[in-house]
Design a protein around this motif. Structure first.
Motif, mmCIF file in Angstrom:
data_model
loop_
_atom_site.group_PDB
_atom_site.id
_atom_site.type_symbol
_atom_site.label_atom_id
_atom_site.label_comp_id
_atom_site.label_asym_id
_atom_site.label_seq_id
_atom_site.Cartn_x
_atom_site.Cartn_y
_atom_site.Cartn_z
ATOM 1 N N TYR A 181 -21.706 -14.151 0.654
ATOM 2 C CA TYR A 181 -22.224 -13.582 -0.596
ATOM 3 C C TYR A 181 -22.159 -14.612 -1.731
ATOM 4 O O TYR A 181 -23.058 -14.682 -2.570
ATOM 5 C CB TYR A 181 -21.413 -12.343 -0.969
ATOM 6 N N ASN A 226 -25.584 -4.006 -1.498
ATOM 7 C CA ASN A 226 -24.677 -3.141 -2.236
ATOM 8 C C ASN A 226 -25.248 -2.852 -3.625
ATOM 9 O O ASN A 226 -25.643 -3.774 -4.356
ATOM 10 C CB ASN A 226 -23.308 -3.814 -2.386
ATOM 11 N N GLU A 281 -17.838 -12.729 5.091
ATOM 12 C CA GLU A 281 -18.844 -11.976 4.338
ATOM 13 C C GLU A 281 -18.783 -12.321 2.857
ATOM 14 O O GLU A 281 -19.819 -12.460 2.202
ATOM 15 C CB GLU A 281 -18.633 -10.478 4.547
ATOM 16 N N ASP A 303 -16.475 -4.760 -6.496
ATOM 17 C CA ASP A 303 -15.361 -4.333 -5.649
ATOM 18 C C ASP A 303 -15.260 -5.262 -4.441
ATOM 19 O O ASP A 303 -16.086 -5.209 -3.530
ATOM 20 C CB ASP A 303 -15.572 -2.891 -5.192
ATOM 21 N N ASN A 341 -13.296 -5.172 -2.043
ATOM 22 C CA ASN A 341 -12.957 -4.455 -0.805
ATOM 23 C C ASN A 341 -14.197 -4.089 0.010
ATOM 24 O O ASN A 341 -14.069 -3.673 1.171
ATOM 25 C CB ASN A 341 -12.155 -3.194 -1.127
ATOM 26 N N ARG A 342 -15.392 -4.231 -0.563
ATOM 27 C CA ARG A 342 -16.606 -3.923 0.197
ATOM 28 C C ARG A 342 -16.893 -4.985 1.250
ATOM 29 O O ARG A 342 -17.708 -4.771 2.151
ATOM 30 C CB ARG A 342 -17.806 -3.776 -0.744
ATOM 31 N N PHE A 343 -16.229 -6.135 1.156
ATOM 32 C CA PHE A 343 -16.390 -7.177 2.163
ATOM 33 C C PHE A 343 -15.333 -6.982 3.247
ATOM 34 O O PHE A 343 -14.136 -7.015 2.970
ATOM 35 C CB PHE A 343 -16.251 -8.565 1.533
ATOM 36 N N LYS A 344 -15.773 -6.771 4.471
ATOM 37 C CA LYS A 344 -14.849 -6.494 5.569
ATOM 38 C C LYS A 344 -14.108 -7.744 6.028
ATOM 39 O O LYS A 344 -12.983 -7.669 6.526
ATOM 40 C CB LYS A 344 -15.612 -5.886 6.746
#
Length: 334
Positions: free
Chosen positions: A274, A132, A270, A261, A263-266
């Protein structure tokens, strides 16, 4: 008339509209190694100076109107290359070096050409997972927090050097200052120490002056971080995070700038990956082995979450009870 027809045919033959061109880049400070693939063939391998404009012109001249897909490994150069290509409308991605598919031959014979070729092949096969890329504002805010951490590390090194000088000269720290705090009174005591030679006093004063400078710089950054936390981007979430036991302003801002953000992790997995809070696992047949925390992940977040967890179990009875239950469970499975 014949010339115009030939030019039209030539232009048509060189129209790569709808075609994919995959470009793997191994970027270094003084040069880039480039490998180019199409869907069917390995096309070219070349080297050039680190110049986005030059590579962009090369692709446009040799493969006009193609669908360019570029990628390079994350490293010292950060994301400026990706942003420069994006500004030209060229799709460029960043990959983690450990996530580039590698066979044993490529592992044993590692060169810049091999690295760029692996990335281009990974792009063509769709096997690459991309990093990302934060917006420039978030990246600079993150850099501010990381600069503060670096200053703290530098200050600790200077303190250790000062203690080493005292030990080397057999100078005992008075009981009044043995609480571990580097108060103004303690620093003044260090500055007033009498050595047998002027060189010794100069050496000590040099270290003390550097420590005072670092501490003043750290205070300036602390003020800047406090002001940053009041901005619209961070104020709400920073306040929510600080409502959690063990999380203060500095920790909250580190988490917000490092994660970005969320919300980028589904999935939660995840996010945990990270942050580096997943274990190493090695399972084969009936054997299941789970080791310590993986070395992958964001080391800054990992360290600060561990520190916060130790403080939280002391402050929150519910967390302490959960901690004890987990320890009991782990011991019973050994």
């Amino acid at each position: 008339m014949k010339t115009k027809v030939m030019e039209a045919v030539s232009n048509k033959l060189r129209d790569f509209s709808g075609q994919n061109i995959y470009v793997g880049m191994d970027v270094h400070y003084k040069s880039w190694k480039i490998h180019i693939y199409s869907d069917e063939f390995e096309l070219r391998s070349l080297s050039q100076e680190p110049d986005v404009e030059r590579l962009s012109n090369y692709l446009n001249n040799h493969y006009p109107r193609a669908n360019y897909q570029l990628a390079y490994e994350s490293g010292f150069c950060g994301f400026w290359i990706q942003r420069a290509f994006a500004a030209k409308g060229i799709n460029c991605q960043v990959v983690h070096a450990a996530d580039v598919p590698t066979n044993n031959k490529e592992h044993l014979r590692k060169t810049d050409k091999v690295d760029s070729k692996k990335i281009a092949k990974g792009l063509r096969s769709g096997d690459l997972n991309f990093i990302n890329v934060p917006d420039i504002g978030l990246e600079l805010d993150r850099q501010l927090l990381r600069s503060r951490e670096q200053l703290a590390k530098d200050a600790t090194r200077i303190k250790n050097r000062i203690k080493a000088i005292l030990k080397l000269q057999g100078i005992e720290i008075p009981v009044l200052y043995k609480d571990g705090r580097w108060s103004r009174a303690f620093v003044k005591w260090l500055q007033e120490l009498d050595f047998k030679a002027i060189s010794g006093k100069l050496a000590m004063q040099t270290q003390v002056n550097e420590l005072l400078f670092l501490e003043s710089q750290k205070k300036n950054i602390d003020t800047a971080i406090k002001e940053l936390s009041k901005t619209g981007r961070y104020s709400t979430n920073a306040g929510l995070l600080q409502s959690i036991p063990s999380i203060g302003l500095l920790t909250a801002m580190i988490l917000l700038t490092e994660i970005g953000d969320i919300n980028r992790f589904k999935r939660l997995d995840e996010l945990c990956s990270y942050c580096g809070i997943v274990p190493n696992c090695h399972n084969s047949g009936e054997a299941e082995n789970t080791g310590g925390l993986s070395r992958r992940g964001n080391s800054i977040i990992k360290k600060i979450l561990i520190e916060c967890a130790w403080v939280a179990v002391k402050k929150d009875p519910a967390l302490l009870l959960y901690y004890k239950q987990q320890i009991t469970h782990i011991i019973s499975t050994l």
